[in-house]
Enzyme design. Structure first.
Site, mmCIF file in Angstrom:
data_model
loop_
_atom_site.group_PDB
_atom_site.id
_atom_site.type_symbol
_atom_site.label_atom_id
_atom_site.label_comp_id
_atom_site.label_asym_id
_atom_site.label_seq_id
_atom_site.Cartn_x
_atom_site.Cartn_y
_atom_site.Cartn_z
ATOM 1 N N SER A 355 -15.026 -15.259 -13.959
ATOM 2 C CA SER A 355 -13.920 -16.195 -14.062
ATOM 3 C C SER A 355 -13.951 -16.785 -15.470
ATOM 4 O O SER A 355 -14.966 -16.731 -16.157
ATOM 5 C CB SER A 355 -14.039 -17.284 -13.003
ATOM 6 N N LYS A 356 -12.829 -17.330 -15.898
ATOM 7 C CA LYS A 356 -12.702 -17.774 -17.290
ATOM 8 C C LYS A 356 -13.651 -18.939 -17.602
ATOM 9 O O LYS A 356 -14.264 -18.984 -18.653
ATOM 10 C CB LYS A 356 -11.245 -18.188 -17.547
ATOM 11 N N VAL A 357 -13.747 -19.869 -16.670
ATOM 12 C CA VAL A 357 -14.588 -21.036 -16.928
ATOM 13 C C VAL A 357 -15.792 -20.985 -15.983
ATOM 14 O O VAL A 357 -15.633 -20.887 -14.772
ATOM 15 C CB VAL A 357 -13.798 -22.336 -16.696
#
Lengths: 361, 361
Positions: A355-357
């Site tokens: 996931s991006k974060v």
């Protein structure tokens, strides 16, 4: 003097372009924006640092941002004579302790500014009386709010999980800060050439990148850099792992000779990050070793002789000083990772399990 | 209380034993020797450091010794509240510059004490007025002569190119120094249990190591550790690369989730270094992910539940405090590397392209 980065805008308009593709091609534009709009803030930050007079620098980051921190270790060491530690954030989060940071400038680097472990080191350093700086794409993030000072990347929203434009803007933010701290006019001049150099690199590599599809079956690879471009080797290896599931491992050419060189055998792919500068000869020594062993070589360089010797040569423009070369040298690696990913039928914007974060604690 | 390490002596007497095998099994003995004979020197060094009062610690090393330095980063951070930078030796050698080291304790770590790049950082730090310490197996080496202070490993000649007993004695030297600096009696007591714990680990793993031959075909592997045992993951990965030509890559479980987790797919081998302590749960989270993806798992732990869940469980004795666990936890990895090497028909004492002393400049 900066021209409009027309090539990149044209390519990005393609309907089937992924976010990764678009963001790689946006880099000349966002670098130019940071250079012009970010300079006054960077100068203020440099003044605050000079007034504080740090004995050493402690940088805390994870993933791609940790590779930017690795660049800063050489940058501040060579250009500003400052010792840099890449902090172990788990000292705070797992062991509930922080080293003595009172005399240090502690810098937290995070695209999102959300990572709780990075924020906690900044909080600990500030509580002790040290000076703290956030480098982030989000000036309202917990990281930016926790630190005394903030340099905003201003790179626009980054959608691809594999960070590209926030990596190169993080490098540029560090380079601008280092130049503002030395106050040398020729360094400021050199900074202004970066956006066009990145654009030329994209243009030059777009024509040769078709040959990268020959590496579509590759599952293992080493990426070699040295000095300033040790960070580049780390970042390219990370991009390959994230987008193409290649077990790509980064090495300093010096460390590779301390053991892992045993890995290099016939047809083993070796990528060499070899822009001209003081790190160049050491990486080219590895090219000799790789050739002797029949390895397949990919070279990123501005030196024609090196590009010709390699099985795949990825060209950078000439004339970039070594301390700024990592901002260009990573770009062929980003394009190579994108090409590999596409040729393997992977959607590079959504690698499995990422996931991006990432909220590491 | 220390008993004679009879198991290791018996095994080492085998005629076909390689130097690597012999040196792995010598570890309980050389650790006990360093503990008893080295303690007075370590206490003197700790006093000199206290008198100097370093603001931060700068450690310079390459290869295996750099992994020992990584351990020291957590050790000095958690137990002594000292920030530790792992120096980039090429700042001195390539870029002919050194950061400001006047307020730092600079430590050079090298088995041979011959590496010119490590020596040059020590010389630069000393010239600036900083305090310098050498940790080396050769007290007459250029490194030992260049530094103000020296801790001798006293591990005897190491013949195998893959360092084992000099790695664990480097860790112990750091642990002894950290304990002497805090002056805590219970830490000194805990140190005394290390040689027997290493011997128990060797004995326990010798019975299960036969199953490691099932991994003989493996060409890629990730090794995961966190906190104190992040260093262990690095060192095991290096041993696998040196002796078995496996592209083994070390990760902190936190960093793995920041991208490279995409690599882990069905049958991908994942080694988890998971002794009990604060780093344990984070590594075991990765065990969950690995199981979900059908990866093959190898666990090094003192926790029975973890050992049972893994496809291959390599047991350590219970009761070792986390800050000392890396001295034990690396041993199953050394034995695994030796087993893989032998099952692949490689002579682990003479990996291709490697020499014992690498004179990086």
């Amino acid at each position: 003097m900066m021209t409009t980065p027309s090539t990149s805008l044209r390519t990005a308009s393609s309907a089937e372009a992924t976010a990764l593709h678009r963001e790689i091609h946006e880099q000349p534009k966002v670098l130019a924006k940071l250079l012009s709009e970010g300079w006054p803030t960077v100068c203020e930050v440099a003044q605050r640092i000079a007034a504080f007079g740090p004995v050493w620098v402690n940088i805390v980051a994870r993933g791609t941002s940790d590779n930017a921190a690795r660049y800063a270790q050489y940058l501040f060491g060579v250009n500003n004579q400052l010792g840099v530690a890449l902090a172990a954030p788990s000292l705070c989060t797992l062991y509930n302790t922080a080293p003595r940071l009172k005399e240090a400038l502690t810098i937290g680097v995070s695209q999102s500014g959300q990572s709780p472990d990075v924020v906690s080191v900044i909080e600990a350093a500030r509580k002790q009386g040290g000076l703290t700086l956030a480098i982030s794409n989000d000036p309202d993030s917990p990281l930016a709010r926790a630190a005394h000072l903030c340099i905003e990347l201003n790179a626009g929203c980054e959608q691809s999980v594999a960070a590209t434009k926030t990596y190169t803007t993080e490098l540029l933010a560090f380079a601008m800060l280092s130049a503002a701290m030395t106050g040398h006019g020729e360094q400021r001049e050199a900074l202004l050439t970066v956006p066009n150099a990145v654009e030329s690199t994209i243009a030059a590599c777009s024509t040769t990148m078709g040959n990268a599809t020959h590496y579509g079956h590759v599952r293992r690879l080493v990426v070699v850099g040295r000095g300033f471009n040790f960070a580049t080797a780390h970042e390219i290896a990370l991009k390959l792992k994230e987008t193409s599931y290649v077990l790509a491992e980064p090495y300093s050419s010096a460390d590779l000779l301390h053991g892992p060189v045993a890995l290099i055998e016939r047809d083993f792919p070796v990528m060499l990050v070899a822009p001209s500068g003081r790190g160049h000869d050491s990486v080219v020594e590895l090219l000799d070793v790789a050739e002797q062993r029949g390895a397949r070589t990919i070279a990123i360089s501005d030196v024609p002789a090196v590009l010709e010797r390699a099985d795949l040569g990825l060209a950078m423009p000439k004339g970039i000083p070594e301390w700024l070369s990592p901002i260009c040298a990573v770009v062929p690696g980003q394009l190579f990772a994108e090409t590999l990913s596409t040729s393997k039928g992977i959607n590079p914007d959504k690698p499995r399990g990422l996931s991006k974060v990432t909220l590491t604690r």
